[in-house]
Design an enzyme around this catalytic site. Structure first.
Site, PDB file in Angstrom:
ATOM      1  N   TYR B 311      14.924 -81.177 119.455  1.00 46.64           N
ATOM      2  CA  TYR B 311      14.771 -79.944 118.674  1.00 46.64           C
ATOM      3  C   TYR B 311      16.134 -79.407 118.252  1.00 46.64           C
ATOM      4  O   TYR B 311      16.345 -79.001 117.124  1.00 46.64           O
ATOM      5  CB  TYR B 311      14.076 -78.856 119.511  1.00 46.64           C
ATOM      6  CG  TYR B 311      12.601 -79.068 119.717  1.00 46.64           C
ATOM      7  CD1 TYR B 311      11.707 -78.934 118.657  1.00 46.64           C
ATOM      8  CD2 TYR B 311      12.091 -79.364 120.976  1.00 46.64           C
ATOM      9  CE1 TYR B 311      10.333 -79.102 118.861  1.00 46.64           C
ATOM     10  CE2 TYR B 311      10.727 -79.525 121.186  1.00 46.64           C
ATOM     11  CZ  TYR B 311       9.849 -79.402 120.132  1.00 46.64           C
ATOM     12  OH  TYR B 311       8.511 -79.563 120.328  1.00 46.64           O
ATOM     13  N   PHE B 314      17.655 -81.079 115.229  1.00 48.63           N
ATOM     14  CA  PHE B 314      16.991 -80.791 113.965  1.00 48.63           C
ATOM     15  C   PHE B 314      17.114 -79.312 113.592  1.00 48.63           C
ATOM     16  O   PHE B 314      17.158 -78.962 112.428  1.00 48.63           O
ATOM     17  CB  PHE B 314      15.524 -81.217 114.024  1.00 48.63           C
ATOM     18  CG  PHE B 314      15.376 -82.703 114.068  1.00 48.63           C
ATOM     19  CD1 PHE B 314      15.977 -83.496 113.095  1.00 48.63           C
ATOM     20  CD2 PHE B 314      14.673 -83.327 115.086  1.00 48.63           C
ATOM     21  CE1 PHE B 314      15.869 -84.869 113.131  1.00 48.63           C
ATOM     22  CE2 PHE B 314      14.555 -84.701 115.128  1.00 48.63           C
ATOM     23  CZ  PHE B 314      15.157 -85.477 114.156  1.00 48.63           C
ATOM     24  N   GLU B 360       1.625 -73.935 119.278  1.00 47.80           N
ATOM     25  CA  GLU B 360       2.546 -75.015 119.654  1.00 47.80           C
ATOM     26  C   GLU B 360       1.889 -75.884 120.712  1.00 47.80           C
ATOM     27  O   GLU B 360       1.410 -75.375 121.720  1.00 47.80           O
ATOM     28  CB  GLU B 360       3.839 -74.378 120.209  1.00 47.80           C
ATOM     29  CG  GLU B 360       4.812 -75.338 120.843  1.00 47.80           C
ATOM     30  CD  GLU B 360       5.320 -76.397 119.874  1.00 47.80           C
ATOM     31  OE1 GLU B 360       5.908 -76.021 118.832  1.00 47.80           O
ATOM     32  OE2 GLU B 360       5.122 -77.608 120.148  1.00 47.80           O
ATOM     33  N   ASP B 387      -3.037 -77.385 120.879  1.00 48.51           N
ATOM     34  CA  ASP B 387      -2.981 -78.282 119.729  1.00 48.51           C
ATOM     35  C   ASP B 387      -3.736 -77.602 118.589  1.00 48.51           C
ATOM     36  O   ASP B 387      -4.907 -77.236 118.757  1.00 48.51           O
ATOM     37  CB  ASP B 387      -3.652 -79.609 120.106  1.00 48.51           C
ATOM     38  CG  ASP B 387      -3.557 -80.649 119.001  1.00 48.51           C
ATOM     39  OD1 ASP B 387      -3.736 -80.281 117.817  1.00 48.51           O
ATOM     40  OD2 ASP B 387      -3.296 -81.824 119.318  1.00 48.51           O
ATOM     41  N   MET B 388      -3.104 -77.466 117.449  1.00 50.87           N
ATOM     42  CA  MET B 388      -3.723 -76.686 116.359  1.00 50.87           C
ATOM     43  C   MET B 388      -5.090 -77.227 115.946  1.00 50.87           C
ATOM     44  O   MET B 388      -5.921 -76.513 115.424  1.00 50.87           O
ATOM     45  CB  MET B 388      -2.806 -76.646 115.143  1.00 50.87           C
ATOM     46  CG  MET B 388      -2.713 -77.961 114.397  1.00 50.87           C
ATOM     47  SD  MET B 388      -1.713 -77.798 112.922  1.00 50.87           S
ATOM     48  CE  MET B 388      -0.149 -78.342 113.535  1.00 50.87           C
ATOM     49  N   GLU B 403       5.691 -77.677 110.356  1.00 56.54           N
ATOM     50  CA  GLU B 403       6.774 -78.653 110.141  1.00 56.54           C
ATOM     51  C   GLU B 403       6.385 -79.916 110.885  1.00 56.54           C
ATOM     52  O   GLU B 403       6.760 -80.138 112.016  1.00 56.54           O
ATOM     53  CB  GLU B 403       8.136 -78.110 110.593  1.00 56.54           C
ATOM     54  CG  GLU B 403       8.180 -77.480 111.957  1.00 56.54           C
ATOM     55  CD  GLU B 403       9.626 -77.174 112.380  1.00 56.54           C
ATOM     56  OE1 GLU B 403      10.566 -77.753 111.804  1.00 56.54           O
ATOM     57  OE2 GLU B 403       9.801 -76.371 113.290  1.00 56.54           O
ATOM     58  N   GLU B 412       4.149 -88.610 110.576  1.00 55.38           N
ATOM     59  CA  GLU B 412       3.978 -87.943 111.872  1.00 55.38           C
ATOM     60  C   GLU B 412       2.611 -87.249 111.923  1.00 55.38           C
ATOM     61  O   GLU B 412       2.372 -86.363 112.732  1.00 55.38           O
ATOM     62  CB  GLU B 412       5.156 -87.003 112.157  1.00 55.38           C
ATOM     63  CG  GLU B 412       6.444 -87.808 112.366  1.00 55.38           C
ATOM     64  CD  GLU B 412       7.675 -86.964 112.690  1.00 55.38           C
ATOM     65  OE1 GLU B 412       7.521 -85.750 112.934  1.00 55.38           O
ATOM     66  OE2 GLU B 412       8.790 -87.511 112.684  1.00 55.38           O
TER      67      GLU B 412
END
Lengths: 605, 605
Positions: B311, B314, B360, B387-388, B403, B412
């Protein structure tokens, strides 16, 4: 070759499978090609109302015994599937339907399933079938139906008489080549080749003989009617069928009965008649039966002692020893038939021979020779149990006769042996053979490429199976250009420094689009003056079966367009202990040198 | 990039190695290229009287410490060797001499040995060197000396003014390509590229940048004299040198000192000056330092929980989040910087936001978010550890910000995640990003091909290393055609049946002879309206370093002649558990479908 032709009947609509099969078998056919799903049952899997159509997909597996499913029925995938359609819905729907049908054929245990290619745009069909192949352990084969000429090229040209330029027919072999290359040359794929009314050029038909053609599809519409009212094929179509009979193909008859007064059975009888009336095979073909395309490791007579059985096979050759006898004129040699040939020759020529030394390094073969000496030859022959390279000869010889040649001439190390033995040859002495030459030609064969790959051994690198030559009766293959001379040797070799290493670069013109899978190797030899032996196709000694060709694989199948040059290089390498070959293709693609340093294969000295 | 240029001096005659090295080092050079054997000592190994010439072959290994041999000396193989001469004696003699010289360089432990190619007829030289490479464990490199233009093409054309037709220069890259293909793409081979007075076309120079060029050879004769009497290079030669500096090449200076009043050192100083005055790299290049051509497995953020360190890297991207902020206009999102960007955006736009749900799935990242909420954001942000795809949202959102994009856009599994999350988006709600598209282009890179091969894993099949994509900072390579669109996705996706499988066929025109090793992949995305991010070379978001390109390997390096079409196909495949790609080249050679059934690589859902 089976005593009769295996002939199937193509059925386009099959309302009741039992009555269909009964009628097909009653008409003399061995199996039927039947749609897996009724042609009307086109399904819709996407967001269509038809998606939820009630009722079963197709007939039940209980209609037939599993034995009948797996012996009498070849399944045909629905012709409406278009896996490579540009239309998303058509394509996606076809994918789901194909998977459903393939899965059901596997469930039924059908021996083979037919899928049709309509053009070369077949990548998605290839991907879907390949996925199915990788997902199932079912021992099913997939027959890829390809016509000899495309539908477009079969149209009547009269309608377009205006056009001046002649149409170049589309090369349907390319469809197949693309398809099976995408499927990584799977052995599960066979060709169902449709014989068309018009035939492509002979070279294009020849190329199919290098493919795994399992069956040919013949339509009733190809048949003419003879004087007695029976269906017969034209000479041209007969010739095509006969050429595929060599591959032991099956025939599938399609189309309606156009001779209903005689019955559909007449077609089957006629096709079987063609099969039965094939010319009987020549002696070499007869001898080679069962060995077609079977890869053998080349003999290593120097390192290993051959078995009695091996001698026995080779000693049956009706030609080899009679030619040796013709070439002979004096004394000194090896093994039974060779000694016998020598003695016979001296008798015929009415020449007196003082002594024949039979020098043999295989102690088991020495026993045979000593027995023959005691029983037949007496003091004329002295048997010497020794490697000729190390023999301390009591006197010098007038002639050395040897039989050390392999399929590639020098590959059983004749040069090294004879160079080692020529110490005991008189200055004006002669060697039989006096010279030999090897030859190579590029070869196409999907079958043999598959065979190379399954030679892969556990402890070896994946490329090693491509880095050794094989002795093989070439059958389901095509030689792509005239073989060219590679390496020559002559004996005795009076060079100050004898060098048996060699290097050759060969250039071949390719006349049709093709795929190169390897290099076919041959040799010829001058025994003495005009007495020669040859295994080159163009000059093959008639009836001689002692040698099959040799085959050098190439790691990567390479597509070559017509008019392109294929350049290959080959080396003969020699150390104190070993001899080996290295080879590769340089053009149109440069491949790595095969067998560098003899890492995968050497011949022991 | 090293602080100074590594510069060597080419020496053609070296009577005393100690004084030579001393003078070379005193002039500022780092190493010398020295003949392994004195040029006069041409040897004769065959049946010649010279065969038994007395005296040692060359200078003793005791002349230098082994440290000096392995740091200061690059050996040059005798130029008289002609391994591919049609003359048997010349060729055979050369083979023996080459082996002797190579063997001695290995004994001395030289870091590199130079062999010169004079034309494309180099199969035997390749075979001999390859054999040496396979026979030695010495960590030596072999510098294959190739000129940018052939000797023939460097001749003064004035002499042949009569000729009307312009000569097409010989493609010296082909020499190298043939040579290293024969050597099976050995990593022991580098290029020593000779910069010639005349330069080939720019495209031909570009192609060399895709090769393992280790050093460039520059002659003193290329230098001009500036006003102060010092040697300098023309702008064109400067540009060529600078382009190779990107590969961290060394430079070897050859030829006599043409500015003796200034001393040979001036050349070295000038070359180092060129090195020192390179423009400083852009931020992306700076960030990517050390990652060039390094193969990474693509992230699997759904299956694995990323580490804090990942993380951190990025999140340093100065561009990505400012663009997200520009694209934003409402509430609902993930992870620290994204939430921060969302809050900033609402403030700048002076819009009131009721609630931000930070959903998240990585429980470790949730801790960060909860801390940030407590410290900074307060009740505005609600952190959801979930998990969405499985979140049971209390209310529907106006905006979903995510993202989830990878180097190939969808790789991904952004499509599957966002399709799963759009249940809790209002009917007129929007998604940031709103769309993304992947791109592919054929790529040449000997370096990367070698890298694929060494990814081979013990328990996997030999082809598996070619059946997975890699994320990689592309460097020592060439993109062979403009990238083309592959797959597009948009969100929210209101299709009745959502289908995230894809299939694309792409056709590229190739403008120079080349070798295709793989397919370079990129993506761009529309975050919202005109706010876009791109990693496509032509539209790359300046300064953004969050994504390196992706690379799909091809199993077989394929030589393609200019003007030929390269056709590739790629599929995106989806099951309940996995997503994966399958791909292959269909023209000019048809390769097997790579990664069928996801056998070597899948992305877990």
């Amino acid at each position: 070759m089976p005593p009769r032709l295996s002939c199937g009947r193509d059925v386009n609509c099959c309302p009741d499978i039992n009555s269909t099969l009964e009628s097909v078998c009653r008409s003399g056919f061995d199996f039927a090609c039947i749609p897996v799903v009724h042609p009307r049952l086109k399904r819709e899997f996407l967001n269509d109302p038809a998606k939820n159509r009630p009722g079963p997909l197709t007939r039940s597996d209980l209609c037939l015994s599993s034995n009948d499913w797996s012996n009498l029925v070849v399944g045909k995938i629905s012709p409406w599937l278009q896996l490579d359609s540009p239309n998303y819905k058509v394509r996606r729907n076809s994918e789901i339907a194909l998977q459903q049908e393939l899965s059901y054929t596997a469930h039924l245990g059908l021996p083979a399933v037919v899928l049709q290619l309509e053009n070369g745009n077949c990548a998605n069909l290839a991907r879907c079938l390949n996925e199915h192949i990788l997902s199932t352990y079912c021992p099913q084969q997939y027959w890829i139906h390809v016509p000899m000429l495309s539908a477009e090229d079969q149209k009547d040209p009269v309608l377009e008489e205006e056009e001046e330029t002649e149409r170049v027919p589309e090369d349907t072999w390319q469809w197949w080549n693309t398809f099976r290359s995408l499927c990584d040359w799977s052995k599960k794929l066979d060709v169902l080749l449709e014989v068309t009314a018009d035939l492509p050029e002979d070279e294009m038909i020849q190329r199919w003989l290098a493919e795994p053609v399992k069956a040919v599809l013949v339509s009733t519409s190809l048949f003419l009617t003879n004087k007695k009212g029976y269906p017969v094929l034209s000479k041209a179509h007969q010739a095509v069928l006969r050429s595929f009979f060599k591959l032991d193909v099956q025939v599938v008859l399609t189309g309606v009965d156009r001779h209903p007064d005689k019955g559909i059975r007449c077609y089957q009888q006629y096709l079987d008649h063609l099969w039965q009336t094939q010319p009987s095979p020549d002696p070499v073909t007869e001898f080679a039966k069962g060995f077609e395309d079977y890869l053998q490791n080349p003999l290593q007579p120097l390192m290993d002692n051959l078995e009695s059985h091996t001698y026995e096979i080779f000693e049956k050759d009706p030609v080899k020893y009679s030619e040796y006898q013709r070439g002979f004129d004096g004394g000194g040699g090896w093994k039974g038939p060779l000694v016998r040939a020598a003695i016979n020759a001296t008798k015929q020529a009415d020449r007196k021979v003082k002594k024949i030394y039979a020098v043999e390094k295989n102690p088991n073969a020495v026993i045979t020779l000593e027995n023959l000496r005691d029983e037949m030859w007496g003091h004329l022959v002295e048997v010497v149990s020794c490697d000729m390279r190390h023999w301390d000869a009591p006197e010098k010889a007038d002639i050395i006769i040897s039989e050390l040649l392999g399929s590639f001439g020098d590959n059983e190390l004749s040069p090294e042996c004879l160079d080692g033995a020529q110490r005991f040859l008189k200055d004006d002495g002669i060697s039989i053979p006096s010279a030999y030459t090897s030859y190579l030609a590029p070869l196409q064969s999907a079958k043999l490429y598959s065979e190379f790959r399954i030679q892969k051994e556990k402890d070896k690198t994946p490329e090693s199976c491509f880095e050794m030559p094989y002795v093989v009766r070439l059958h389901n293959c095509q030689i792509l250009a005239e073989p060219q001379k590679v390496f020559s040797f002559h004996h005795p070799n009076r060079d100050k420094v004898i060098d048996n290493t060699r290097h050759a670069s060969l250039e071949f013109e390719i006349s049709e689009d093709c795929v190169v899978h390897g290099l076919a190797g041959y040799f010829d030899t001058v025994l003495y003056k005009d007495v020669v032996l040859s295994i080159l196709p163009s000059t093959h000694s008639p009836g001689m079966f002692s040698w099959f060709p040799i085959l050098f694989p190439l790691r990567t199948p390479t597509f070559v367009t017509k008019g392109t040059k294929v350049v290959v290089q080959i080396w003969r390498r020699v150390t104190e202990k070993n001899v080996w070959y290295e080879w590769t293709m340089v053009q149109p693609q440069t491949l790595p040198i095969h067998n560098p340093k003899g890492r995968s294969y050497t011949i022991g000295l």
